[in-house]
Design a protein around this motif. Sequence first.
Motif, PDB file in Angstrom:
ATOM      1  N   ALA A 227     -26.716   3.043  29.377  1.00 50.02           N
ATOM      2  CA  ALA A 227     -26.172   2.588  28.098  1.00 50.02           C
ATOM      3  C   ALA A 227     -26.448   3.680  27.086  1.00 50.02           C
ATOM      4  O   ALA A 227     -27.543   4.254  27.070  1.00 50.02           O
ATOM      5  CB  ALA A 227     -26.837   1.297  27.661  1.00 50.02           C
ATOM      6  N   LYS A 228     -25.440   3.978  26.280  1.00 54.36           N
ATOM      7  CA  LYS A 228     -25.611   5.027  25.281  1.00 54.36           C
ATOM      8  C   LYS A 228     -25.313   4.462  23.897  1.00 54.36           C
ATOM      9  O   LYS A 228     -24.198   4.011  23.629  1.00 54.36           O
ATOM     10  CB  LYS A 228     -24.656   6.185  25.594  1.00 54.36           C
ATOM     11  N   ASN A 229     -26.354   4.466  23.088  1.00 55.69           N
ATOM     12  CA  ASN A 229     -26.225   4.029  21.680  1.00 55.69           C
ATOM     13  C   ASN A 229     -25.572   2.662  21.510  1.00 55.69           C
ATOM     14  O   ASN A 229     -24.770   2.470  20.587  1.00 55.69           O
ATOM     15  CB  ASN A 229     -25.401   5.057  20.882  1.00 55.69           C
ATOM     16  N   ILE A 230     -25.866   1.731  22.415  1.00 60.13           N
ATOM     17  CA  ILE A 230     -25.197   0.431  22.245  1.00 60.13           C
ATOM     18  C   ILE A 230     -25.810  -0.331  21.069  1.00 60.13           C
ATOM     19  O   ILE A 230     -27.025  -0.377  20.878  1.00 60.13           O
ATOM     20  CB  ILE A 230     -25.166  -0.429  23.528  1.00 60.13           C
ATOM     21  N   THR A 231     -24.899  -0.901  20.288  1.00 60.35           N
ATOM     22  CA  THR A 231     -25.270  -1.580  19.051  1.00 60.35           C
ATOM     23  C   THR A 231     -24.558  -2.921  19.015  1.00 60.35           C
ATOM     24  O   THR A 231     -23.400  -3.016  19.430  1.00 60.35           O
ATOM     25  CB  THR A 231     -24.825  -0.714  17.842  1.00 60.35           C
ATOM     26  N   MET A 232     -25.266  -3.937  18.567  1.00 57.12           N
ATOM     27  CA  MET A 232     -24.642  -5.259  18.448  1.00 57.12           C
ATOM     28  C   MET A 232     -24.939  -5.834  17.076  1.00 57.12           C
ATOM     29  O   MET A 232     -26.108  -6.029  16.716  1.00 57.12           O
ATOM     30  CB  MET A 232     -25.208  -6.182  19.538  1.00 57.12           C
ATOM     31  N   GLN A 233     -23.870  -6.069  16.345  1.00 57.17           N
ATOM     32  CA  GLN A 233     -24.037  -6.673  15.021  1.00 57.17           C
ATOM     33  C   GLN A 233     -23.470  -8.080  15.022  1.00 57.17           C
ATOM     34  O   GLN A 233     -22.389  -8.310  15.562  1.00 57.17           O
ATOM     35  CB  GLN A 233     -23.314  -5.824  13.968  1.00 57.17           C
ATOM     36  N   PHE A 234     -24.238  -8.980  14.462  1.00 54.80           N
ATOM     37  CA  PHE A 234     -23.739 -10.343  14.249  1.00 54.80           C
ATOM     38  C   PHE A 234     -23.636 -10.515  12.734  1.00 54.80           C
ATOM     39  O   PHE A 234     -24.667 -10.683  12.081  1.00 54.80           O
ATOM     40  CB  PHE A 234     -24.710 -11.375  14.806  1.00 54.80           C
ATOM     41  N   GLY A 235     -22.446 -10.447  12.181  1.00 52.92           N
ATOM     42  CA  GLY A 235     -22.325 -10.493  10.718  1.00 52.92           C
ATOM     43  C   GLY A 235     -23.140  -9.359  10.134  1.00 52.92           C
ATOM     44  O   GLY A 235     -22.990  -8.205  10.516  1.00 52.92           O
ATOM     45  N   GLY A 236     -24.057  -9.690   9.263  1.00 50.68           N
ATOM     46  CA  GLY A 236     -24.871  -8.646   8.629  1.00 50.68           C
ATOM     47  C   GLY A 236     -26.109  -8.262   9.433  1.00 50.68           C
ATOM     48  O   GLY A 236     -26.834  -7.345   9.064  1.00 50.68           O
ATOM     49  N   LEU A 237     -26.341  -8.959  10.549  1.00 53.58           N
ATOM     50  CA  LEU A 237     -27.577  -8.699  11.302  1.00 53.58           C
ATOM     51  C   LEU A 237     -27.333  -7.706  12.441  1.00 53.58           C
ATOM     52  O   LEU A 237     -26.448  -7.916  13.275  1.00 53.58           O
ATOM     53  CB  LEU A 237     -28.091 -10.018  11.900  1.00 53.58           C
ATOM     54  N   THR A 238     -28.113  -6.631  12.470  1.00 50.82           N
ATOM     55  CA  THR A 238     -28.016  -5.706  13.592  1.00 50.82           C
ATOM     56  C   THR A 238     -29.064  -6.128  14.627  1.00 50.82           C
ATOM     57  O   THR A 238     -30.250  -5.848  14.474  1.00 50.82           O
ATOM     58  CB  THR A 238     -28.256  -4.248  13.136  1.00 50.82           C
ATOM     59  N   ALA A 239     -28.609  -6.855  15.641  1.00 53.04           N
ATOM     60  CA  ALA A 239     -29.551  -7.390  16.641  1.00 53.04           C
ATOM     61  C   ALA A 239     -30.039  -6.285  17.567  1.00 53.04           C
ATOM     62  O   ALA A 239     -31.189  -6.291  18.011  1.00 53.04           O
ATOM     63  CB  ALA A 239     -28.881  -8.498  17.440  1.00 53.04           C
ATOM     64  N   VAL A 240     -29.153  -5.343  17.895  1.00 53.37           N
ATOM     65  CA  VAL A 240     -29.529  -4.193  18.733  1.00 53.37           C
ATOM     66  C   VAL A 240     -28.952  -2.952  18.066  1.00 53.37           C
ATOM     67  O   VAL A 240     -27.783  -2.926  17.685  1.00 53.37           O
ATOM     68  CB  VAL A 240     -28.988  -4.343  20.171  1.00 53.37           C
ATOM     69  N   ASP A 241     -29.798  -1.939  17.923  1.00 53.75           N
ATOM     70  CA  ASP A 241     -29.435  -0.783  17.128  1.00 53.75           C
ATOM     71  C   ASP A 241     -29.534   0.505  17.959  1.00 53.75           C
ATOM     72  O   ASP A 241     -30.631   0.981  18.250  1.00 53.75           O
ATOM     73  CB  ASP A 241     -30.398  -0.725  15.922  1.00 53.75           C
ATOM     74  N   GLN A 242     -28.397   1.008  18.406  1.00 50.71           N
ATOM     75  CA  GLN A 242     -28.327   2.278  19.136  1.00 50.71           C
ATOM     76  C   GLN A 242     -29.332   2.358  20.279  1.00 50.71           C
ATOM     77  O   GLN A 242     -30.142   3.273  20.360  1.00 50.71           O
ATOM     78  CB  GLN A 242     -28.534   3.437  18.165  1.00 50.71           C
TER      79      GLN A 242
END
Length: 252
Positions: free
Chosen positions: A6-21
Amino acid sequence: MTVLSAKNITMQFGGLTAVDQFNLELSANELVGLIGPNGAGKTTIFNMLTGVYVPTMGEIMLNDQSIIKKTPHEIVKLGASRTFQNIRLFKDLTAVENVKIAYHNFIDYNMVQGMFRTKKFWTEEKKAHEECMKLLDIFDMGEYADTLAKNLPYGQQRKLEIARALASDPKVLMLDEPAAGMNPNETAELMETIHFIRNKFDITVLLIEHDMKLVMGICERIIVVDYGKTIAEGTPDEIKNNPDVIRAYLGD
Ligand SMILES: Nc1ncnc2c1ncn2[C@@H]1O[C@H](COP(=O)(O)OP(=O)(O)OP(=O)(O)O)[C@@H](O)[C@H]1O
């Protein structure tokens, strides 16, 4: 050889960045632990790796093929299977039927053969049954083959989930808190079994676990996340003594 990355995977839920790069490289046959405090982003990482969520950003490769936007089912077929934090068995099917459903994804007969119950159908059915029974036996569950999943003791249900995940012949197996709710004896036994299946099936295992001691006992490499970012990575000994990890777990 890298099997899953995985490379720089990011998951945003609305304003929340649950997983950051978040970055990950899993080599063939590794047993790796993914740990972190509550809400750190572990399950969200699993959900991205298994197609439940499409990352807001980043790339995921399984055996040199991008799996971004592939469905969970397609990803299983490509060789990565998982279990869930909350047990997701077919409660009204027996243990062996639960395993067979996953196995059938790979079985070699078409719908016509199935409808008309050809000789090939029965040969494949017999083979499926035998292979699924072998999987149950690995987890010492042969005697429960015909028990409905909902009537199995909790620890057995957790093991059945892993047996079912193995039935799709994965190259990478991802286990989300496999020992949750088990007693210490069951947990110790399960950890041994996970070690055993990694060797027997020559697979890569990525394991989320809350219990630090337990992960330390079986994983060769541990990745620690907090607030959606990797804060440490290394051998159990390196992780145990890492001040950032101690701080994340114990607070300041
Ligand atoms: N579908 C969603 N929608 C909104 N926020 C979410 C969603 N899924 C997770 N989150 C949030 O993302 C963050 C990471 O959650 P996640 O479940 O991945 O953490 P975790 O490390 O697996 O936690 P735990 O150990 O408690 O299972 C949390 O703040 C959580 O509330």
